[in-house]
Structures are given as C-alpha cells and as structure tokens.
Design an enzyme around this catalytic site. Structure first.
Site, short mmCIF file in Angstrom:
data_model
loop_
_atom_site.label_atom_id
_atom_site.label_comp_id
_atom_site.label_asym_id
_atom_site.label_seq_id
_atom_site.Cartn_x
_atom_site.Cartn_y
_atom_site.Cartn_z
N ASN A 20 -3.86 -8.24 23.12
CA ASN A 20 -3.41 -7.08 22.36
C ASN A 20 -2.10 -6.61 22.97
O ASN A 20 -1.95 -6.58 24.19
CB ASN A 20 -4.41 -5.92 22.44
N GLY A 21 -1.16 -6.18 22.14
CA GLY A 21 0.09 -5.64 22.67
C GLY A 21 1.29 -6.48 22.27
O GLY A 21 1.21 -7.36 21.39
N LYS A 81 -5.72 0.87 12.51
CA LYS A 81 -6.29 2.18 12.84
C LYS A 81 -5.66 2.78 14.08
O LYS A 81 -5.24 3.92 14.10
CB LYS A 81 -7.81 2.05 13.02
N TRP A 111 -3.62 -8.09 14.23
CA TRP A 111 -2.72 -7.40 13.31
C TRP A 111 -1.33 -7.91 13.64
O TRP A 111 -0.82 -7.71 14.72
CB TRP A 111 -2.82 -5.90 13.51
N HIS A 169 17.57 20.24 -5.14
CA HIS A 169 18.51 19.55 -4.26
C HIS A 169 18.29 18.04 -4.25
O HIS A 169 18.60 17.37 -3.26
CB HIS A 169 18.40 20.12 -2.85
N CYS A 178 -5.04 -4.56 17.05
CA CYS A 178 -5.81 -5.75 17.40
C CYS A 178 -7.05 -5.38 18.21
O CYS A 178 -7.07 -4.38 18.92
CB CYS A 178 -4.95 -6.72 18.20
N ARG A 221 -10.27 -1.21 12.87
CA ARG A 221 -8.94 -1.07 13.48
C ARG A 221 -7.84 -1.70 12.62
O ARG A 221 -6.67 -1.43 12.82
CB ARG A 221 -8.93 -1.72 14.87
N GLU A 241 -0.97 5.31 1.57
CA GLU A 241 -1.67 4.44 2.51
C GLU A 241 -2.71 3.57 1.83
O GLU A 241 -2.83 2.38 2.13
CB GLU A 241 -2.37 5.28 3.60
N LYS A 292 -1.60 10.01 2.45
CA LYS A 292 -2.91 9.45 2.13
C LYS A 292 -2.85 8.60 0.87
O LYS A 292 -3.42 7.51 0.80
CB LYS A 292 -3.95 10.57 1.95
N GLU A 325 0.96 15.30 4.11
CA GLU A 325 -0.26 14.55 4.43
C GLU A 325 -0.91 14.00 3.17
O GLU A 325 -1.40 12.87 3.15
CB GLU A 325 -1.23 15.47 5.18
#
Length: 606
Positions: free
Chosen positions: A97-98, A601, A72, A502, A2, A27, A486, A483, A479
C-alpha cells in the site's frame, strides 16, 4: 484505499485471505489477488473482477502462509499484470500500500542489473530490491533483507513479504500507511485494517513508523530499522458488530444514512456541557487560543467549512479552513497561539496527516484531531482529541462520519465560546437541549425518503445539477453536490446562491435541476430572490425548505418540507435529504453505490 491481508498458520489460509479481502472491499479497489507458498512453490491468483471471483480461483489452492491485496490503481492501469501480489524471480512475493516516489530511479538501476519488469507499478521495484538483498546473503534472512531495502524507499508504504524458500516467515513493515499485526492461536496475521482478521484473532497491535514485524506460527516479533526490538501494546480486536451485515438495507450507504441518529447520540455520549475535558484539554490550555486553523480533505473539508461559521459566530474566534493537500505547499504565516484542528474519518488520510506534521514543523504546538478511529496516527500525534462514534463506515461516500464530525466541531465551538465567556448559561443549556433532540429530528428527516425517491427518478435522467445554499448552508450545498457526483456520476457543483449572477446563471436551462437548501434563517429572503432568478430562466427548482419559509410548490418549483427549523444545527438536519437524494438517484441509474468507480474509502497516499 488499497488493502493488505497476510496470514501464517498450521492450516490452509486461502479462505482467511479471501474473507479478509472481502471485509476490505469497502475501501475501494479495481483489482485483487493473493499469493501462497504451496508445495514449496510461490503461486498466486489475481483478477480485475470482485473478490468473489478470486475466491473461486482459490477453491483449488492451498497453503499455510500467504499475502493478499486489494489494489486501487496509482501507477499502471487496472489490469491483471499490475495487480498484487508482485513476484521477483518466483522467489519473493510482495503486496504494497502507498506510493514509492523514487521508483523510476530504482527501476532504472534494477534494469541495469538485469531485472526484468512485467508491470507498470512502483511496487515491483520493492520486490526486486528485496530479492537482490536476499540473494546476496550467505545465510538468507527475509527480515534483514527488508530492513536493508526500506531506507532506499522514498514515499509511503505498508508491505507484506514472503519468500519461497522461507515458508515459516511472513514479514511486514510500515511507514506512512497503516498496518496492524494480529495474534491468534498458533496462527498470526497482518492487515491494513483489523476488521479483515477480527474473526480469527484474539489481540492486535498497531505498527509504528519504521517498524518491521516478523510473523511465525509461534509468535510475532517487532524491530525498528536497526533491528532493535520494539514493544507495541496489544489491544483487544475490535468487536465484530453488525457493521458488516447489511440487514434490511440494499446498500451500506443506505444503512449508514439511517444509522445517523444512533451515531450522533453515541458521539454526544457524556457531553452534558461545554467542557474542555471533551477534548482532553484543561480550561487553561484553551485560554491562549486566539485563532483556529482547520485542515481537512473532501467531505471533512466541508464539515470544517461549516464549523468556520460556528466558531466565528459563537466563539468570536477567527477561523481559517484549508484544504490539507494545498496547505503544506505554500508559504504561510504561523500563529503560535492558533489551534490547529485536523478532521478525518480514518485518522490516516495522507494529505491531512502530512499537513498536520507540516504545521507542527512551523511551530504549531496546539493541535486537535477530530476523528472516528481512536488508534489512528492523527489521534496519536495531536495534543488534544475528540473521538466521534460513527462506528465502522463501509460505504465510500461518507454520511454518518460527516454528521458526527459536525457534532464534534459544534461542541468545539461551544467549548471555546464558554471558555472565552461568549456563552451564557442559558445559551449553553438551550444548545445542549437541541443537541439531545437532534437524533429525533434526524429520524423525522429520514421519514422524507419516499418523497425524495420520487425526485430521484427525474434526477437520474440528468447529466448535470446545480446546488445552492447561503451562509451556514453553503458548505452543505457543496456536500450535497459531492455526494451526487461521487455515486451517481452526475456532474454537480454548488455555489453560494448570491453568486448566481456572476456566472452559474448561464448554465440554467430546463435540463439543469437546481437543488436549493432553504432554511428559515436571516438570508431566506435573499435566497428567495435567487430562486426567482432561476425560475425566470426556465430552471427547475428542487427546494428543501423549512416548514415556516412560505415557499410553495408551483410550476417549476418542487418543494419538500423539512420537519422543523433547527437554528445553528440546521446544517446537520439539511444534509440528510441531500444524502438520500444522491443515494436514490444512484440506485435509479444502476451505479455501484458502495464502491463508486475510481474512488477509495481511505485515501492513504498523496
């Protein structure tokens, strides 16, 4: 996550608020809004669309004081009624925020007192609590009301508050979530990121834990919760660079991928040798270090996982890598001679920051932050630090922050190796020669973009993908999978190639593309055998191979050749085409590359 913007001025500040939110869009958010005191009334505009839509609503509104927010969703679905700012009885307006962990208890108490809740958020309880404290005063003082309420809030917060009957005061407070105050000429500002108000301010200061700030057009005063004045150092506002300008690029992510040669060169900066001063340490500070504990989340965790190989191979130091959000919820055996390393782009990642504090509570005194923000909480709270110089990263999917973290971690491995006499002068010289050449090598990898675009057309039609790597390159496969998932929303996962038999081999069909990271290292022949296992089951292999691996393209095996083998630093080179593959696949699927759904973000809540 946020974003908060607040302003008080002797002019209409609607445009300031909307522009500030636009600068915080990177963000991530699912709704946005602003509130003003206009003609002695508290008014607001909110939307679940983009900030541009909010700007259209604001064209007919005006006010000299206001607060704004990008949300968010945590508590309550993304809709207008849950969007900030929240009001209490049209007297108090608040952005937050939070997360307030005890909001259910507070909500029940307030409902019993007659307060009516219109949203599903935890934030609304703060507005009502402040209203309750404010209206009980004989002489109303918004700052005192905020200081009265804050001790009752359990969790993390940064808030901005206005009151309809106090049009000359804007109050901000923080604990756990970042908040800055910024100074202008007869106007002052509040923001979760200085970038939001950089155009209008001449100086700024970071609020510390428990600070309450009172903003008027004449100045800014800061107190602690007891009301005692606090002094916070004013700093120049970060220069408004081209970071918010796309230039010739289609998206910020693409721009940031191509900024990596510059970012790495800047991060290397004055690093000419493996010197402990790179980490603000003295050689003797590092002598007692006999193990490493790295704490990180998300992409930073994969950078840390890569570093484990470097630290153990080059420096001979036992290294443990922990997901920060898991570390503090289990019993551990602390080693007072361990170096605890926290890795974060923002330096405000809530889980990593909490893990650092937990480690310190266990007696870990040797702590190091590898971070992109010099003024962040992590940098301030660790004994040592290494600042990357990635510059502002706006795309939610991290690219240049990741590769600059890898550079910082590699320098740490070299420094510890030298300190423990595991690194000869010739080895140090060769390592720094490769580091200095790295930006050029990355430019060569970026030149592979046209071939990767061709691959992305096939990937865009898939719903699943598998990534394989071995040894040092397994975290790079992780990674790459992250990506892709996402930003393209394709389900992707990564495995060490040796683990195929396996379980993952059961997933391999013609519809499952298998991306393989194939450097010319000691595990190459093993990797080739793993590739044959995929091919034998009809799988389609997409291989990023070093030029001298002798892997050739044939039916079912697509090959893009990397410009050169890069030894220990090969992971930094090999992640570049994986970033480009994810980016162009997302473009082909038409997703919102820079602001993928449900993601933020800077993750400043647990």
């Amino acid at each position: 996550m946020c974003g908060i913007v607040g302003a008080i001025a002797k002019r209409n500040i609607v445009e300031v608020l909307v522009e500030g939110l636009r600068r915080l869009e990177y963000r991530g958010y699912d709704s946005c809004g602003f509130a003003l005191i206009s003609n002695n009334e508290l008014v607001r505009a909110r939307t679940t669309e983009r900030v541009a839509d909010l700007g259209e609503q604001g064209e007919k509104m005006s006010g000299n004081i206001g607060i704004a927010h990008t949300r968010w969703a945590t508590h309550g679905k993304p809709d207008t009624v849950n969007a900030h700012p929240h009001f209490s009885n049209n007297l108090i307006g608040l952005v937050h925020n939070g997360i307030i962990e005890n909001y259910e208890e507070l909500r029940q108490e307030l409902q019993a007192s007659g307060y009516i809740f219109v949203s599903q958020t935890d934030t609304e309880v703060i507005a009502h609590l402040i209203h309750q404290a404010y209206t009980k005063m004989n002489v109303r003082d918004l700052a005192i009301a905020v200081r009265t309420v804050i001790p009752r809030l359990h969790g993390a917060y940064a808030i901005g508050v206005i009151a309809q009957d106090a049009p000359d005061v804007l109050v901000g407070a923080r604990a756990g979530s970042p908040l800055v105050v910024a100074y202008g000429k007869e106007e002052n500002f509040l923001a979760s990121d200085a970038l939001a108000v950089a155009e209008h301010a001449t100086a700024m200061a970071y609020l510390e834990e428990g600070d309450v700030a009172v903003l008027t057009t004449d100045g800014i005063s800061i107190t602690n919760l007891a009301g005692n004045p606090q002094t916070r150092i004013q700093k120049p506002v970060p220069a408004q660079t081209a970071a918010v300008d796309l230039g010739p690029y289609q998206h910020y992510m693409q721009k940031e991928i191509f900024e990596q040669p510059r970012a790495i060169a800047d991060t290397l900066g004055h690093a000419q040798s493996a010197d402990s001063s790179l980490f603000d340490a003295k050689p003797e500070d590092l002598e007692k270090i006999n193990s490493i504990l790295i704490l990180a989340c998300g992409t930073s965790y994969y950078a840390a996982s890569t570093a484990k190989y470097w630290l153990e191979d080059l420096a001979g130091i036992s290294t443990q890598v922990e997901i920060a959000s898991e570390y503090r919820y289990r019993k551990t055996v602390p080693n007072p001679n361990a170096l605890v390393v926290v890795v974060s782009q923002s330096g405000e990642t809530a889980d990593t920051l909490a893990a650092l504090r937990h480690a310190q509570s266990l007696g870990h005194t040797e702590t190091l932050a590898i971070c992109n923000v010099a003024t962040s909480a992590m940098v301030r709270e660790t004994k040592y630090r290494f600042l990357t110089h990635a510059g502002t990263e706006i795309g939610v999917a991290s690219t240049k922050a990741f590769t600059t973290q890898l550079v910082g971690l590699y320098l740490l491995a070299l420094t510890l190796a030298k300190n423990k006499k595991q690194l000869t002068n010739n080895q140090e010289h060769d390592a720094f020669s490769r580091l200095r050449h790295l930006p050029s090598a990355i430019n060569a990898a970026l030149a592979l973009e046209p071939q990767i675009i061709a691959w992305s057309e096939a990937f865009a039609k898939c719903e699943n993908a598998l990534f394989l790597g071995r040894g040092l390159h397994y975290p790079i496969a992780l990674e790459g999978a992250l990506k892709l998932k996402e930003i393209s929303y394709i389900h992707a996962e990564a495995y060490p190639a040796g683990e195929l038999k396996h379980g993952p081999l059961a997933l391999v069909t013609e519809q499952m593309p298998v991306v393989t990271v194939a450097p010319n290292d000691a595990l190459l022949e093993k990797l080739k055998s793993n590739m044959q296992e995929v091919k034998a089951r009809g799988g389609r292999l997409y291989v990023f191979a070093d030029s001298d691996t002798h892997i050739v393209a044939e039916d079912g095996i697509h090959v893009i050749r990397m410009p050169e083998h890069y030894g220990d630093l090969s992971p930094i080179l090999h992640v570049i085409p994986l970033q480009l593959l994810a980016y162009h696949t997302a473009c082909a699927r038409g997703t919102d590359v820079d602001k993928p759904r449900n993601l933020a973000k800077s993750v400043t809540v647990e």
